[in-house]
Scaffold this motif. Structure first.
Motif, short mmCIF file in Angstrom:
data_model
loop_
_atom_site.label_atom_id
_atom_site.label_comp_id
_atom_site.label_asym_id
_atom_site.label_seq_id
_atom_site.Cartn_x
_atom_site.Cartn_y
_atom_site.Cartn_z
N ILE A 32 0.84 -1.20 0.00
CA ILE A 32 0.00 0.00 0.00
C ILE A 32 0.87 1.25 0.00
O ILE A 32 0.60 2.23 -0.71
N LYS A 33 1.95 1.23 0.77
CA LYS A 33 2.88 2.36 0.79
C LYS A 33 3.55 2.56 -0.57
O LYS A 33 3.97 3.67 -0.90
N LYS A 34 3.65 1.48 -1.35
CA LYS A 34 4.23 1.55 -2.68
C LYS A 34 3.23 2.05 -3.72
O LYS A 34 3.57 2.21 -4.89
N GLY A 35 1.99 2.29 -3.29
CA GLY A 35 0.99 2.81 -4.20
C GLY A 35 -0.01 1.80 -4.72
O GLY A 35 -0.85 2.14 -5.55
N PHE A 36 0.05 0.57 -4.24
CA PHE A 36 -0.92 -0.43 -4.65
C PHE A 36 -2.28 -0.11 -4.03
O PHE A 36 -2.37 0.36 -2.89
N ASP A 37 -3.34 -0.37 -4.78
CA ASP A 37 -4.71 -0.13 -4.31
C ASP A 37 -5.06 -1.20 -3.27
O ASP A 37 -4.92 -2.40 -3.54
N PRO A 38 -5.53 -0.80 -2.09
CA PRO A 38 -5.90 -1.80 -1.07
C PRO A 38 -6.94 -2.81 -1.55
O PRO A 38 -6.97 -3.95 -1.07
N SER A 39 -7.79 -2.40 -2.50
CA SER A 39 -8.82 -3.32 -2.99
C SER A 39 -8.24 -4.49 -3.77
O SER A 39 -8.93 -5.48 -4.03
N ASP A 40 -6.96 -4.39 -4.15
CA ASP A 40 -6.30 -5.47 -4.87
C ASP A 40 -5.39 -6.32 -3.97
O ASP A 40 -4.75 -7.25 -4.45
N LEU A 41 -5.34 -6.00 -2.68
CA LEU A 41 -4.46 -6.69 -1.74
C LEU A 41 -5.32 -7.32 -0.65
O LEU A 41 -5.71 -6.67 0.31
N LEU A 42 -5.62 -8.60 -0.81
CA LEU A 42 -6.64 -9.25 0.01
C LEU A 42 -6.07 -10.40 0.83
O LEU A 42 -5.53 -11.37 0.27
N ILE A 43 -6.20 -10.30 2.14
CA ILE A 43 -5.79 -11.39 3.03
C ILE A 43 -6.68 -12.60 2.73
O ILE A 43 -7.90 -12.47 2.64
N THR A 44 -6.06 -13.76 2.58
CA THR A 44 -6.79 -14.94 2.13
C THR A 44 -6.46 -16.14 3.00
O THR A 44 -5.30 -16.39 3.32
N VAL A 45 -7.50 -16.88 3.38
CA VAL A 45 -7.34 -18.09 4.20
C VAL A 45 -7.43 -19.31 3.30
O VAL A 45 -8.36 -19.45 2.49
N VAL A 46 -6.47 -20.22 3.46
CA VAL A 46 -6.41 -21.43 2.64
C VAL A 46 -6.18 -22.65 3.53
O VAL A 46 -5.86 -22.52 4.72
N LEU A 47 -6.33 -23.81 2.93
CA LEU A 47 -5.94 -25.06 3.58
C LEU A 47 -4.73 -25.63 2.85
O LEU A 47 -4.69 -25.66 1.61
N GLN A 48 -3.74 -26.07 3.62
CA GLN A 48 -2.60 -26.76 3.05
C GLN A 48 -3.00 -28.21 2.76
O GLN A 48 -4.00 -28.70 3.27
N PRO A 49 -2.21 -28.90 1.93
CA PRO A 49 -2.54 -30.31 1.64
C PRO A 49 -2.66 -31.19 2.88
O PRO A 49 -3.40 -32.17 2.87
N ASN A 50 -1.95 -30.83 3.96
CA ASN A 50 -2.03 -31.63 5.19
C ASN A 50 -3.23 -31.26 6.05
O ASN A 50 -3.41 -31.81 7.14
#
Length: 203
Positions: free
Chosen positions: A122-140
């Motif tokens: 965000i400090k580099k100028g990226f739009d916050p709407s394009d930077l999304l925290i995402t929850v995933v499951l690992q193969p284990n």
């Protein structure tokens, strides 16, 4: 070859690959499909109670950003910098609690890596709407957090487990939910629809 040198060579190789392929990129390889509302992770909800200014209001979603060579370089650089400057540790080891989301100084859990990368981009100028925290499951079957970056060439993920920035569909994860693109405090459910694109991954 030591690990740091190998990681740096990987960074350079990824940048060269982007430059050499930039004239031949086709349509996006695919974006994550949003299928409804989701409850926020408890750690993010509590994070928002502490850092209220970062979770208030809404964004104007102008759609995925245009992925230029400069932005690709920034993604690689920040992913590499954070991965090599923060030591992975669990919240139990750091704070003595099961879950706490916070900006890391020298140690952190996976979501702490994500928070720092998002803040730096965000400090580099990226739009916050394009930077999304995402929850995933690992193969284990274990939970994990990555940062999704929406682009016109597909959704990419920044991950503390690797320095390579990859399309979401090229990873081994099952995608569950992420921040909404128009509201940093709201979360949406994802459908991992790669069965028709890359076999049965995530089904």
């Amino acid at each position: 070859m030591n690990d740091r040198k190998a990681l740096k060579l990987g960074f350079v190789a990824a940048l060269i690959a982007f430059v050499s392929a930039s004239s031949s990129f086709a349509a996006p390889a695919g974006t994550m499909r949003v299928i409804g509302e989701a409850s926020p992770p408890i750690g993010h909800y509590e994070f928002c109670q502490t850092y209220t200014s970062e979770c208030e209001g809404s964004y104007e979603d102008a759609g995925p950003m245009r992925l230029t060579e400069e932005k690709w370089r920034a993604l690689l650089d920040i992913n590499y910098t954070v991965n090599t400057s923060i030591e992975p540790m669990t919240d139990q080891e750091i704070y003595g609690v099961e879950e706490r989301w916070a900006y890391p100084r020298s140690v952190g859990d996976c979501e702490d890596f994500v928070l720092l990368k998002r803040k730096m981009l965000i400090k580099k100028g990226f739009d916050p709407s394009d930077l999304l925290i995402t929850v995933v499951l690992q193969p284990n079957g274990e939970g994990h957090a990555v940062l999704t970056v929406r682009t016109d060439r597909g959704d990419y993920v920044l991950d503390n487990m690797r320095n390579k920035v990859m399309l979401w569909s090229d990873t081994e994860y099952t995608y569950l939910k992420r921040q909404a693109s128009n509201d940093p405090a709201r979360w949406v459910k994802l459908q991992d629809g790669r069965a028709t694109a890359v076999g049965s991954v995530g089904q």
